[in-house]
Enzyme design. Sequence first.
Site, mmCIF file in Angstrom:
data_model
loop_
_atom_site.group_PDB
_atom_site.id
_atom_site.type_symbol
_atom_site.label_atom_id
_atom_site.label_comp_id
_atom_site.label_asym_id
_atom_site.label_seq_id
_atom_site.Cartn_x
_atom_site.Cartn_y
_atom_site.Cartn_z
ATOM 1 N N CYS A 1 0.843 -1.111 -0.003
ATOM 2 C CA CYS A 1 0.107 -0.011 0.011
ATOM 3 C C CYS A 1 0.841 1.116 0.047
ATOM 4 O O CYS A 1 1.396 1.539 -0.795
ATOM 5 C CB CYS A 1 -1.031 0.036 1.046
ATOM 6 S SG CYS A 1 -2.271 1.187 0.964
ATOM 7 N N ASN B 1 -7.365 -0.368 0.533
ATOM 8 C CA ASN B 1 -7.706 0.907 1.413
ATOM 9 C C ASN B 1 -6.610 1.924 0.828
ATOM 10 O O ASN B 1 -5.488 1.929 1.401
ATOM 11 C CB ASN B 1 -7.844 0.841 2.774
ATOM 12 C CG ASN B 1 -7.849 1.900 3.415
ATOM 13 O OD1 ASN B 1 -8.309 3.033 2.817
ATOM 14 N ND2 ASN B 1 -7.635 2.171 4.694
ATOM 15 N N HIS C 1 -3.630 -5.318 0.044
ATOM 16 C CA HIS C 1 -3.239 -6.096 1.297
ATOM 17 C C HIS C 1 -3.463 -7.447 1.391
ATOM 18 O O HIS C 1 -4.242 -8.054 1.792
ATOM 19 C CB HIS C 1 -4.275 -5.252 2.389
ATOM 20 C CG HIS C 1 -4.192 -3.967 3.045
ATOM 21 N ND1 HIS C 1 -3.123 -3.416 3.815
ATOM 22 C CD2 HIS C 1 -4.729 -2.839 2.489
ATOM 23 C CE1 HIS C 1 -3.311 -2.232 3.865
ATOM 24 N NE2 HIS C 1 -4.230 -1.918 3.029
ATOM 25 N N GLU D 1 -2.121 -9.367 3.611
ATOM 26 C CA GLU D 1 -2.223 -9.703 4.757
ATOM 27 C C GLU D 1 -3.735 -9.939 5.287
ATOM 28 O O GLU D 1 -4.017 -10.346 6.435
ATOM 29 C CB GLU D 1 -1.647 -8.930 5.984
ATOM 30 C CG GLU D 1 -2.285 -7.555 6.359
ATOM 31 C CD GLU D 1 -2.261 -6.690 5.585
ATOM 32 O OE1 GLU D 1 -2.978 -5.931 5.550
ATOM 33 O OE2 GLU D 1 -1.590 -6.707 4.366
#
Length: 360
Positions: A246, A288, A331, A333
Site C-alpha cells: 500500500c 484501502n 493488502h 495480509e
Amino acid sequence: MKEKRYLVLEDGTVYEGYPFGANRASEGELVFNTSMTGVQEVITDLSYTDQIITFTYPLIGNTGMNIEDSESFNPQARGVVVREACTDPSNFRTTETLDAFLKRHDIPGISGIDTRSITKKLRSGGVMKAVITDETYHEDLIELLQNSTFRTDQVKRASTKTPYISTGPGPRVVLIDYGKKENIVRQLNSYGCDVTVVPHDTTADEIRQMRPDGVMLSNGPGDPANIPDQIKTVKALFGIPLFGICMGHQLLGLACGAKTYKMKFGHRGSNHPVKNLSTGKIEITSQNHGFSIDPDTLPGTGLEVTHRALNDDTVEGMRHTEYPAFSVQYHPEAGAGPHDPGYLFNEFIELMNIKEANHA
C-alpha cells in the site's frame, strides 16, 4: 423524540441522522468502504487517519467488536457513517457494541443516513471534506470546510514512536511503520519471521546496522509525496530484499523515480479484483488507498508492473528488474479480507533465502 446529528459536506449537502459513538463534532475527509465484514479491522486501520468512513453495507456492527481483531490500539478515523448501527450484536466473540467501541476511542458516529446517496456523490464528484455535528446551523460550517486544509503529518502521528520486537525463529525482518496494520506482523510471525518494528523516520543506516534479511514497507495514511525523507530512505535500502504494501508500494515507486496521483474516490473494500499478469489469475483483494502509481512515469525506473486492477486498470503490483524488491497496492495480509494474495509472503521469504544463500 430521538436526538439529531448531521453530516455536512463541503459542497453544501446536509444529511440528517442520529448520533452514536462519541459525543463530539469531528471534521475529516469523507470516503466510502464497500466491505460487508471486517468493520473493526476497517475502523482501526491507521490508513483511515483523518478520514470519515461511510460503510455502504446497510447493517453495521451486527457481529459486535472484540479484543482480538483490532489493527491498531489507537485508531485515528475521524468518524463513522452508517445506514443502521446494530445495538444488539450476536457473536460468541463479542465483547462490546459498535457504539461502545466508538465511545471508548472517542470517534463520533451517525446512523440513519442514506449511504447509497453518499457513495454516488463521492463516485461522481470525488472524496470531499465533511463534518459530523450536532449543530443545526450549517452555513458557517460549509464555508469553513471549503476554506480548510488538512494536516500533512498523518504518517508521523500513525507510526510507532519507539522500536519493538515480535520474535520468531526465522528470517530477521525490519518492518518500517508508516501506520501499519497489526496483521502484517502476525502474518510475518506465522511464517517464522523475527520482526523488528521501527518508526517511520528510522534512517537507512540504522536499519542496515540491524542486519536484516529483509525490510517490509508498511501501509499508512496520507499522501506519500509528503514524506520525502522516507522516500530517500527506501532508495538507500536497495540491495536488501524489500516488500512494500500500500503506502510502501507507493514509496517504492517514488524511490525509483515514478510519480503518484490522488485518485477520484480511491479503492476501499475487501472485494476488489486484481489480475496477476504473470499467471493470468484473478485475485480478490482487500484494499484501502486514495493514491496510486502513475503508470506513464514507470519507464526508466527499473520497475515492471506485475498486477493490474480489473475495475480501472490501475497499477496494483510492481517488481524491480535489478534489485530484490517488489510491492503491491492491496493488502495480502487481509485482516479483514480474502486470502488469495497470501502467496506474496512466501515470495518475500524466498527473496530473503536467496540473499542468505548468496552470502553463505
